[in-house]
Design an enzyme around this catalytic site. Structure first.
Site, PDB file in Angstrom:
ATOM      1  N   HIS A 270       0.854  -1.189   0.000  1.00 36.54           N
ATOM      2  CA  HIS A 270       0.000   0.000   0.000  1.00 36.54           C
ATOM      3  C   HIS A 270       0.887   1.236   0.000  1.00 36.54           C
ATOM      4  CE1 HIS A 270      -3.119   2.865   1.113  1.00 36.54           C
ATOM      5  NE2 HIS A 270      -3.972   1.937   0.722  1.00 36.54           N
ATOM      6  N   ASP A 330      -7.974  -5.231  -0.218  1.00 37.28           N
ATOM      7  CA  ASP A 330      -8.463  -5.880  -1.444  1.00 37.28           C
ATOM      8  C   ASP A 330      -8.148  -7.373  -1.473  1.00 37.28           C
ATOM      9  OD1 ASP A 330      -9.586  -3.655  -2.838  1.00 37.28           O
ATOM     10  OD2 ASP A 330      -7.558  -2.905  -3.041  1.00 37.28           O
TER      11      ASP A 330
HETATM   12  N1  CMC Z   1       4.411  -7.481  -4.980  1.00 35.99           N
HETATM   13  C1  CMC Z   1       5.762  -7.450  -5.063  1.00 35.99           C
HETATM   14  N2  CMC Z   1       6.508  -6.354  -4.795  1.00 35.99           N
HETATM   15  C2  CMC Z   1       5.852  -5.249  -4.425  1.00 35.99           C
HETATM   16  C3  CMC Z   1       4.455  -5.212  -4.326  1.00 35.99           C
HETATM   17  C4  CMC Z   1       3.726  -6.386  -4.603  1.00 35.99           C
HETATM   18  N3  CMC Z   1       2.385  -6.397  -4.500  1.00 35.99           N
HETATM   19  N4  CMC Z   1       4.071  -3.976  -3.941  1.00 35.99           N
HETATM   20  C5  CMC Z   1       5.198  -3.257  -3.806  1.00 35.99           C
HETATM   21  N5  CMC Z   1       6.290  -4.023  -4.105  1.00 35.99           N
HETATM   22  C6  CMC Z   1       7.698  -3.625  -3.982  1.00 35.99           C
HETATM   23  C7  CMC Z   1       8.126  -2.723  -5.129  1.00 35.99           C
HETATM   24  O1  CMC Z   1       8.635  -3.464  -6.218  1.00 35.99           O
HETATM   25  C8  CMC Z   1       9.157  -1.878  -4.463  1.00 35.99           C
HETATM   26  O2  CMC Z   1      10.347  -2.640  -4.340  1.00 35.99           O
HETATM   27  P1  CMC Z   1      11.813  -1.947  -4.403  1.00 35.99           P
HETATM   28  O3  CMC Z   1      11.855  -1.013  -3.229  1.00 35.99           O
HETATM   29  O4  CMC Z   1      12.763  -3.077  -4.300  1.00 35.99           O
HETATM   30  O5  CMC Z   1      11.869  -1.228  -5.727  1.00 35.99           O
HETATM   31  C9  CMC Z   1       8.627  -1.683  -3.047  1.00 35.99           C
HETATM   32  O6  CMC Z   1       7.823  -2.839  -2.802  1.00 35.99           O
HETATM   33  C10 CMC Z   1       7.791  -0.442  -2.851  1.00 35.99           C
HETATM   34  O7  CMC Z   1       6.725  -0.464  -3.790  1.00 35.99           O
HETATM   35  P2  CMC Z   1       6.219   0.791  -4.618  1.00 35.99           P
HETATM   36  O8  CMC Z   1       5.763   0.331  -5.955  1.00 35.99           O
HETATM   37  O9  CMC Z   1       7.239   1.887  -4.547  1.00 35.99           O
HETATM   38  O10 CMC Z   1       4.967   1.226  -3.772  1.00 35.99           O
HETATM   39  P3  CMC Z   1       3.824   2.205  -4.239  1.00 35.99           P
HETATM   40  O11 CMC Z   1       3.424   2.941  -3.031  1.00 35.99           O
HETATM   41  O12 CMC Z   1       4.192   3.003  -5.441  1.00 35.99           O
HETATM   42  O13 CMC Z   1       2.667   1.198  -4.706  1.00 35.99           O
HETATM   43  C11 CMC Z   1       0.845  -0.289  -4.648  1.00 35.99           C
HETATM   44  C12 CMC Z   1       1.650   0.763  -3.882  1.00 35.99           C
HETATM   45  C13 CMC Z   1      -0.408  -0.616  -3.838  1.00 35.99           C
HETATM   46  C14 CMC Z   1       0.418   0.261  -6.005  1.00 35.99           C
HETATM   47  C15 CMC Z   1       1.715  -1.562  -4.823  1.00 35.99           C
HETATM   48  O14 CMC Z   1       2.063  -2.073  -3.567  1.00 35.99           O
HETATM   49  C16 CMC Z   1       1.031  -2.619  -5.683  1.00 35.99           C
HETATM   50  O15 CMC Z   1       1.124  -2.564  -6.905  1.00 35.99           O
HETATM   51  N6  CMC Z   1       0.330  -3.610  -5.021  1.00 35.99           N
HETATM   52  C17 CMC Z   1      -0.413  -4.605  -5.772  1.00 35.99           C
HETATM   53  C18 CMC Z   1      -1.739  -4.030  -6.202  1.00 35.99           C
HETATM   54  C19 CMC Z   1      -2.688  -3.830  -5.032  1.00 35.99           C
HETATM   55  O16 CMC Z   1      -2.891  -4.698  -4.223  1.00 35.99           O
HETATM   56  N7  CMC Z   1      -3.337  -2.627  -4.987  1.00 35.99           N
HETATM   57  C20 CMC Z   1      -4.333  -2.307  -3.970  1.00 35.99           C
HETATM   58  C21 CMC Z   1      -3.942  -1.162  -3.112  1.00 35.99           C
HETATM   59  S1  CMC Z   1      -4.909  -0.975  -1.646  1.00 35.99           S
HETATM   60  C22 CMC Z   1      -6.468  -0.464  -2.105  1.00 35.99           C
HETATM   61  C23 CMC Z   1      -6.568   0.735  -2.977  1.00 35.99           C
HETATM   62  O17 CMC Z   1      -5.867   1.739  -2.808  1.00 35.99           O
HETATM   63  O18 CMC Z   1      -7.393   0.719  -3.865  1.00 35.99           O
END
Ligand code: CMC
Length: 395
Positions: A270, A330
């Protein structure tokens, strides 16, 4: 950058001030108007939470009764709206239908353009909250060829939604009380979440003084993507892929860690919560209650077993621990919806149904804020420098 800062993804920009929702991602705290989400989920009802978000305080008994009555007076859709539904292909994704129908409400309620009148804004909010269950359920009924049924004002909000989804005119319908309770809790948990992508979209669209239904339709469109509300649908699709592949879970977890692979574990991580999402804690218990009660021959038992195992694998994995990647709301909501018989294509619509109150409350707050101005971010221009036009035959 001169007088503005470069902040892609709005990682550190507060776009507004708000009194509605407080969120502390490090502590795992979520408050609506100061009330902890845990207490609201345990003791409140969805419509009471709607009242709270919209009106700043918890209602008295009489205020709640009046509010429930008011919402029940707005549940019907204009008869012409059904023809709008009928204009869609039957195989349209229900989210596409809902974006279109909610936007189209702006063509039905012209008085809702009186956005500087606080009373009229409340009426827009009541209309939207009241009509969303019908719009959401009809998007499903239309896609499977079921006849439209009308809302029933003798039922609670959650009961009425289940009736709108599942009842058929030829048989009496009684919703399962556990499903009603689960739906109430899930809707409370999703009701608002401060300035996420869809809410920011509603505010941005509304900041130009656009019609509120059009602004909310923009928010629904923003919710659709798998990085936001579409994640609940993506979770089940991922679990189905895992089940079908027959590969061990470690294969999928390794893929999620591989930086050359775009695959991520859906339902984990998240932007704001770097601790366990407080909503996920509540919904996890709910999911376990519901799954424990399912018959052994339920067709989704294997899928649910994979979900439970995946949760444990990820929670104990060093990569996930180091990045504070916990299951989010989710991850569990999809599992609960599926167990209730709600089809996967409807999951994000369910999120939209619940978040509507957050969007319209945030819009109402913005429109009543004297300091609010049209949203207009700047950019960091990286394109060509100024150059002279060359006629096409000289290029
Ligand atoms: N699986 C594997 N690695 C992950 C995941 C995941 N689900 N989520 C984040 N990471 C890693 C990412 O690769 C990064 O690694 P590094 O630091 O080595 O580069 C680190 O964790 C930080 O991630 P980020 O992409 O910088 O985080 P963000 O805040 O930009 O993204 C997110 C948040 C929710 C989009 C992301 O965690 C994601 O894509 N999750 C899967 C989709 C999901 O479940 N979304 C629902 C969100 S909650 C409800 C809502 O808001 O609607």
């Amino acid at each position: 950058l001169g007088y503005f800062t470069y902040d892609p993804g709005f990682m550190s920009t507060a776009s507004c001030s708000s009194e509605i929702t407080y969120l502390d991602g490090d502590a795992g705290t979520l408050l609506y108007r100061g009330y902890p989400i845990e207490q609201l989920a345990e003791h409140s009802s969805f419509l009471e939470v709607c009242y709270l978000l919209l009106n700043k305080t918890l209602p008295t008994k009489q205020e709640l009764a009046d509010f429930e009555y008011m919402i029940s007076r707005h549940t019907m859709l204009h008869d012409q709206v059904q023809y709008f539904f009928r204009g869609f292909r039957r195989d349209a994704h229900p989210m596409a239908t809902v974006v279109g129908v909610v936007g189209a409400l702006s063509a039905f309620y012209h008085d809702d353009m009186n956005i500087h009148d606080p009373e009229q804004r409340k009426r827009s909010a009541h209309r939207l909250i009241a009509k969303m269950p019908t719009i959401a359920a009809w998007s499903y009924r239309y896609s499977v060829g079921l006849p439209f049924v009308y809302p029933r004002n003798d039922l609670s909000y959650a009961e009425d939604f289940l009736h709108l989804m599942f009842s058929v005119p030829t048989e009496p319908y009684t919703p399962d009380p556990l499903h009603v309770k689960a739906l109430e809790v899930i809707m409370i948990l999703h009701a608002d979440h401060e300035q996420n992508a869809s809410t920011s979209t509603v505010r941005l669209a509304g900041s130009s003084e656009a019609n509120p239904f059009a602004a909310v339709a923009a928010g629904i469109a923003s919710l659709w993507g798998p990085a936001h509300g579409g994640a609940n649908e993506a979770v089940i699709n991922m679990l189905r892929d895992i089940e079908k592949s027959g590969l061990p879970l470690s294969h999928w977890v390794d893929r999620a860690k591989d930086k050359n692979d775009r695959f991520r574990l859906m339902g984990f991580g998240h932007r704001v919560y770097k601790n366990y999402d407080p909503r996920a804690k509540i919904i996890r218990e709910l999911a376990n209650d519901i799954l424990d009660r399912l018959p052994a021959n339920d067709p989704n038992q294997k899928l649910f077993a994979i979900a439970r195992e995946l949760e444990q694998v990820a929670l104990n994995d060093e990569y996930f621990k180091a990045r504070n990647l916990y299951p989010n709301v989710d991850f569990y909501s999809g599992v609960i919806f599926l167990s209730m018989g709600i089809p996967v294509s409807m999951f994000t619509v369910m999120f939209a149904l619940a978040r509507t109150i957050g969007w319209i409350s945030q819009w109402d707050e913005m429109m009543g804020d004297e300091e609010s101005r049209i949203g207009r971010p700047r950019q960091l221009y990286m394109g060509a420098e100024s150059r002279d036009y060359v006629p096409v035959n000289e290029r």
